[in-house]
Design a protein around this motif. Structure first.
Motif, PDB file in Angstrom:
ATOM      1  N   TRP A  53       4.510  15.210  40.282  1.00  0.00           N
ATOM      2  CA  TRP A  53       3.569  14.520  40.935  1.00  0.00           C
ATOM      3  C   TRP A  53       3.104  15.152  42.132  1.00  0.00           C
ATOM      4  N   HIS A  54       1.766  15.439  42.275  1.00  0.00           N
ATOM      5  CA  HIS A  54       1.198  16.334  43.544  1.00  0.00           C
ATOM      6  C   HIS A  54       1.444  17.735  43.530  1.00  0.00           C
ATOM      7  N   VAL A  55       1.985  18.310  42.077  1.00  0.00           N
ATOM      8  CA  VAL A  55       2.058  19.683  41.751  1.00  0.00           C
ATOM      9  C   VAL A  55       0.557  20.312  41.967  1.00  0.00           C
ATOM     10  N   ASP A  56       0.599  21.524  42.528  1.00  0.00           N
ATOM     11  CA  ASP A  56      -0.838  22.308  42.535  1.00  0.00           C
ATOM     12  C   ASP A  56      -1.691  21.391  43.317  1.00  0.00           C
ATOM     13  N   ARG A  57      -1.453  20.570  44.458  1.00  0.00           N
ATOM     14  CA  ARG A  57      -2.483  19.843  45.186  1.00  0.00           C
ATOM     15  C   ARG A  57      -2.409  20.259  46.581  1.00  0.00           C
ATOM     16  N   SER A  58      -3.517  19.864  47.098  1.00  0.00           N
ATOM     17  CA  SER A  58      -3.867  20.133  48.764  1.00  0.00           C
ATOM     18  C   SER A  58      -4.505  18.832  49.295  1.00  0.00           C
ATOM     19  N   ARG A  59      -4.047  18.467  50.452  1.00  0.00           N
ATOM     20  CA  ARG A  59      -4.864  17.333  51.110  1.00  0.00           C
ATOM     21  C   ARG A  59      -6.155  17.738  51.651  1.00  0.00           C
ATOM     22  N   ASN A  60      -6.639  18.966  51.680  1.00  0.00           N
ATOM     23  CA  ASN A  60      -7.966  19.630  51.975  1.00  0.00           C
ATOM     24  C   ASN A  60      -9.098  18.665  51.164  1.00  0.00           C
ATOM     25  N   ASP A  61      -8.815  18.913  49.876  1.00  0.00           N
ATOM     26  CA  ASP A  61     -10.099  18.330  48.982  1.00  0.00           C
ATOM     27  C   ASP A  61      -9.879  17.073  48.619  1.00  0.00           C
ATOM     28  N   LEU A  62      -8.568  16.366  48.851  1.00  0.00           N
ATOM     29  CA  LEU A  62      -8.451  15.141  48.832  1.00  0.00           C
ATOM     30  C   LEU A  62      -9.129  14.376  50.037  1.00  0.00           C
ATOM     31  N   GLN A  63      -8.912  14.689  51.004  1.00  0.00           N
ATOM     32  CA  GLN A  63      -9.472  14.056  52.442  1.00  0.00           C
ATOM     33  C   GLN A  63     -11.213  14.298  52.092  1.00  0.00           C
ATOM     34  N   ALA A  64     -11.547  15.608  51.862  1.00  0.00           N
ATOM     35  CA  ALA A  64     -12.843  15.651  51.901  1.00  0.00           C
ATOM     36  C   ALA A  64     -13.825  14.731  50.636  1.00  0.00           C
ATOM     37  N   SER A  96     -32.768  10.629  48.066  1.00  0.00           N
ATOM     38  CA  SER A  96     -32.687  12.142  48.059  1.00  0.00           C
ATOM     39  C   SER A  96     -31.281  12.666  48.629  1.00  0.00           C
ATOM     40  N   THR A  97     -30.872  12.164  49.767  1.00  0.00           N
ATOM     41  CA  THR A  97     -29.977  12.463  50.201  1.00  0.00           C
ATOM     42  C   THR A  97     -28.507  12.168  49.710  1.00  0.00           C
ATOM     43  N   TYR A  98     -28.656  10.894  49.144  1.00  0.00           N
ATOM     44  CA  TYR A  98     -27.394  10.788  48.423  1.00  0.00           C
ATOM     45  C   TYR A  98     -27.199  11.581  47.029  1.00  0.00           C
ATOM     46  N   ASP A  99     -28.519  11.688  46.622  1.00  0.00           N
ATOM     47  CA  ASP A  99     -28.302  12.556  44.981  1.00  0.00           C
ATOM     48  C   ASP A  99     -27.732  14.092  45.705  1.00  0.00           C
ATOM     49  N   GLY A 100     -28.356  14.592  46.920  1.00  0.00           N
ATOM     50  CA  GLY A 100     -27.937  15.906  47.075  1.00  0.00           C
ATOM     51  C   GLY A 100     -26.365  15.786  47.599  1.00  0.00           C
ATOM     52  N   LEU A 101     -25.888  14.958  48.047  1.00  0.00           N
ATOM     53  CA  LEU A 101     -24.322  14.814  48.441  1.00  0.00           C
ATOM     54  C   LEU A 101     -23.407  14.546  47.213  1.00  0.00           C
ATOM     55  N   ASP A 102     -24.170  14.154  46.156  1.00  0.00           N
ATOM     56  CA  ASP A 102     -23.353  13.436  45.015  1.00  0.00           C
ATOM     57  C   ASP A 102     -22.692  14.553  44.081  1.00  0.00           C
ATOM     58  N   ALA A 103     -21.736  15.514  44.801  1.00  0.00           N
ATOM     59  CA  ALA A 103     -21.068  16.587  44.159  1.00  0.00           C
ATOM     60  C   ALA A 103     -19.698  16.473  44.524  1.00  0.00           C
ATOM     61  N   CYS A 104     -18.881  16.310  43.668  1.00  0.00           N
ATOM     62  CA  CYS A 104     -17.415  15.938  43.946  1.00  0.00           C
ATOM     63  C   CYS A 104     -16.522  17.200  44.425  1.00  0.00           C
ATOM     64  N   PRO A 105     -16.129  17.162  45.619  1.00  0.00           N
ATOM     65  CA  PRO A 105     -14.871  18.235  46.198  1.00  0.00           C
ATOM     66  C   PRO A 105     -13.741  18.328  45.344  1.00  0.00           C
ATOM     67  N   LEU A 106     -13.184  17.131  44.781  1.00  0.00           N
ATOM     68  CA  LEU A 106     -12.061  17.299  44.281  1.00  0.00           C
ATOM     69  C   LEU A 106     -11.787  18.211  43.296  1.00  0.00           C
ATOM     70  N   GLY A 107     -10.702  18.931  43.229  1.00  0.00           N
ATOM     71  CA  GLY A 107     -10.153  20.167  42.463  1.00  0.00           C
ATOM     72  C   GLY A 107     -10.454  21.684  43.272  1.00  0.00           C
ATOM     73  N   SER A 108     -11.227  21.536  44.441  1.00  0.00           N
ATOM     74  CA  SER A 108     -11.324  22.665  45.113  1.00  0.00           C
ATOM     75  C   SER A 108     -10.068  23.025  45.856  1.00  0.00           C
ATOM     76  N   GLY A 109      -8.931  22.193  46.004  1.00  0.00           N
ATOM     77  CA  GLY A 109      -7.783  22.694  46.403  1.00  0.00           C
ATOM     78  C   GLY A 109      -7.930  22.897  48.047  1.00  0.00           C
ATOM     79  N   ALA A 110      -6.972  23.916  48.559  1.00  0.00           N
ATOM     80  CA  ALA A 110      -7.132  24.016  49.935  1.00  0.00           C
ATOM     81  C   ALA A 110      -8.375  24.786  50.345  1.00  0.00           C
TER      82      ALA A 110
END
Length: 500
Positions: free
Chosen positions: A109-120, A191-205
């Motif tokens: 559990w939590h292998v290959d993970r970073s807090r950076n993209d989790l927090q973002a 429009s702002t909502y749609d522009g930010l509607d991109a998921c950072p998860l998986g970006s890692g550190a």
């Protein structure tokens, strides 16, 4: 409950726990902020990660289910900032909380993970939810404005330009403009909502992750429309905070202008509006006064919205484009406050609009004592009498000056005076009385404009009908986005077997 991991260190690089000062001034307050605003999103993100670990075969389905069940019970009351146990970090606290509730450890559990993209991701999910929330409140405010406009579109009042009475309009016409601004902001919010509607998860550190994470699937389960294409953008950019606060600041400017007009109209000199006593204030020294401090509060609070935007911009300016505490936490420290301020403004302003009354007698009297038909008189002199337009303006202005000097009110026109004023300037009028009708009849003056979008009550009614349909369309658009988020979270719980 005793942590089975004991006081095992969270890092091999730093051996000591955060100091009392560091905890008291920074880590503890931020922990409480995240527990209040971000913890629910950390939980759902961790659930999606558990489901993805199972898909990857890193954990078993049973382990993923147990992780999900443990996560399901986490709330702000269950987590405590502890410098020695979790470094006063809410993600570490959540990790400890789950580990304590597992029947056996899950090493992967939590292998290959970073807090950076989790927090973002958690921050973005919070920002997205709150944007949807204030958009709904803004829609409620706009529809209240539109209803008041519909009920007052046939009531004459003076309209002002350059702080001077200019033409006859109606409260409904003015409020249609307020409603149009609300719709404009609603579309920009969307429009702002749609522009930010991109998921950072998986970006890692910052450079992505080593396992073959299905980022599109994780984005869908979290209710995002897409995954953030570039890993660095996922953890480095908080531009969306500046965009959201910019839109709130722009809205605040417009709302402050509307509040300013209401304050003017509510003054003793105008007396065009009234509010019920429970929304009013008194003077401790001048018993004759009935104040409208609620409008001053509204206008004052709109100023904060611009300040929060500037705070977000300056917090990011001149920083490296990568993951930073300065950008990820300090630069967005007032985002929740900004949302709360806008919610307060909208609640107060909606209440004002729903309970405001217009004093038709005072507004009509103001129309009758002012020469608000000068523009119409000049038009008639050109169209009826053939006086060239610019010269017609001169004749109309000269007549109004002469009439005022003679003590004539607008409802006491003097055709012979107009004939004489025109003759002095080389024009012979055939029917000056007909031209002067433009400055006499207040109700006719309100209905004179024939162009679409004008103050004519029928034109205002057409605008309000279109606005009603647009409010309905935008409401459905927001509902679709909310359904996407809710559907993804429900599917995640189903995948983990939570509740079964």
């Amino acid at each position: 409950m005793t942590d089975r991991t004991g006081s095992a260190p969270l890092s091999g690089r730093v051996g000591g726990s955060p100091s009392a000062l560091w905890h008291e001034e920074v880590l503890g307050p931020h922990f409480r902020y995240e527990a209040t605003n971000l913890l629910p999103w950390y939980v759902v993100i961790e659930k999606v990660l558990a489901a993805e670990y199972a898909r990857l075969g890193v954990v078993t389905d049973a382990e993923a289910r147990e992780l999900g069940q443990a996560l399901h019970g986490a709330d702000a009351e269950a987590l405590v900032a502890d410098p020695s146990a979790n470094m006063s970090d809410i993600t570490f606290a959540l990790e400890r909380y789950v580990e304590q509730r597992l029947t056996r450890p899950v090493p992967s559990w939590h292998v290959d993970r970073s807090r950076n993209d989790l927090q973002a991701t958690a921050q973005l999910m919070f920002g997205r939810q709150e944007l949807s929330r204030v958009a709904g409140m803004l829609g409620d405010f706009g529809e209240a404005v539109r209803r008041l406009a519909e009920s007052s579109r046939e009531t004459p009042m003076p309209g002002h330009t350059h702080f001077q009475a200019a033409q006859i309009i109606s409260p409904g016409f003015y409020l249609a403009a307020v409603s149009e601004q609300v719709l404009h902001t609603q579309r920009r919010f969307l429009s702002t909502y749609d522009g930010l509607d991109a998921c950072p998860l998986g970006s890692g550190a910052m450079a992505g992750q080593e396992l073959d994470w299905d980022r599109d699937r994780m984005a869908r389960l979290l209710g995002f429309r897409r995954a953030q294409p570039v890993a660095l953008t996922g953890v480095a950019s908080r531009g969306w905070v500046a965009e959201v606060t910019a839109e709130m600041g722009i809205l605040g400017v417009a709302l402050s202008r509307f509040a300013t007009d209401l304050l003017t109209w509510g003054s003793s000199e105008f007396g065009f509006i009234d509010l019920p006593d429970e929304l009013c204030g008194i003077s401790s020294a001048m018993p004759q006064k009935k104040n409208f401090p609620v409008l001053e509060r509204i206008r004052g609070r709109t100023a904060h919205l611009s300040t929060y935007h500037l705070d977000a911009v300056l917090g990011q300016r001149n920083t490296p484009y990568t993951n930073l505490v300065e950008v990820g936490k300090e630069a967005g420290a007032n985002l929740a406050t900004a949302y709360g301020t806008l919610r307060s403004v909208l609640r107060l302003f909606t209440e004002v609009v729903e309970r405001l009354t217009f004093r038709a007698d005072r507004m009509r009297a103001a129309c009758e004592r002012e020469y608000l038909g000068g523009f119409a008189l000049a038009n008639d002199l050109t169209l009826r009498e053939g006086v060239p337009w610019r010269r017609a303006q001169v004749v109309a202005g000269a007549y109004i000056v002469a009439a005022m000097e003679a003590g004539l009110s607008p409802d006491k026109p003097d055709p012979e005076l107009l004939r004489r004023v025109a003759g002095e300037r080389g024009f012979t009028l055939t029917d000056p009385g007909a031209a002067l009708n433009a400055v006499v009849d207040v109700d006719a003056g309100l209905r004179r404009p024939a162009s679409a979008g004008s103050a004519d009550p029928d034109a205002t009614a057409a605008v309000l009908r279109d606005q009603e349909a647009e409010y309905g369309r935008l409401r459905k658009e927001w509902e679709l986005r909310a359904a996407r988020v809710g559907g993804g979270l429900t599917e995640t719980d189903r995948l983990l077997g939570i509740g079964r």
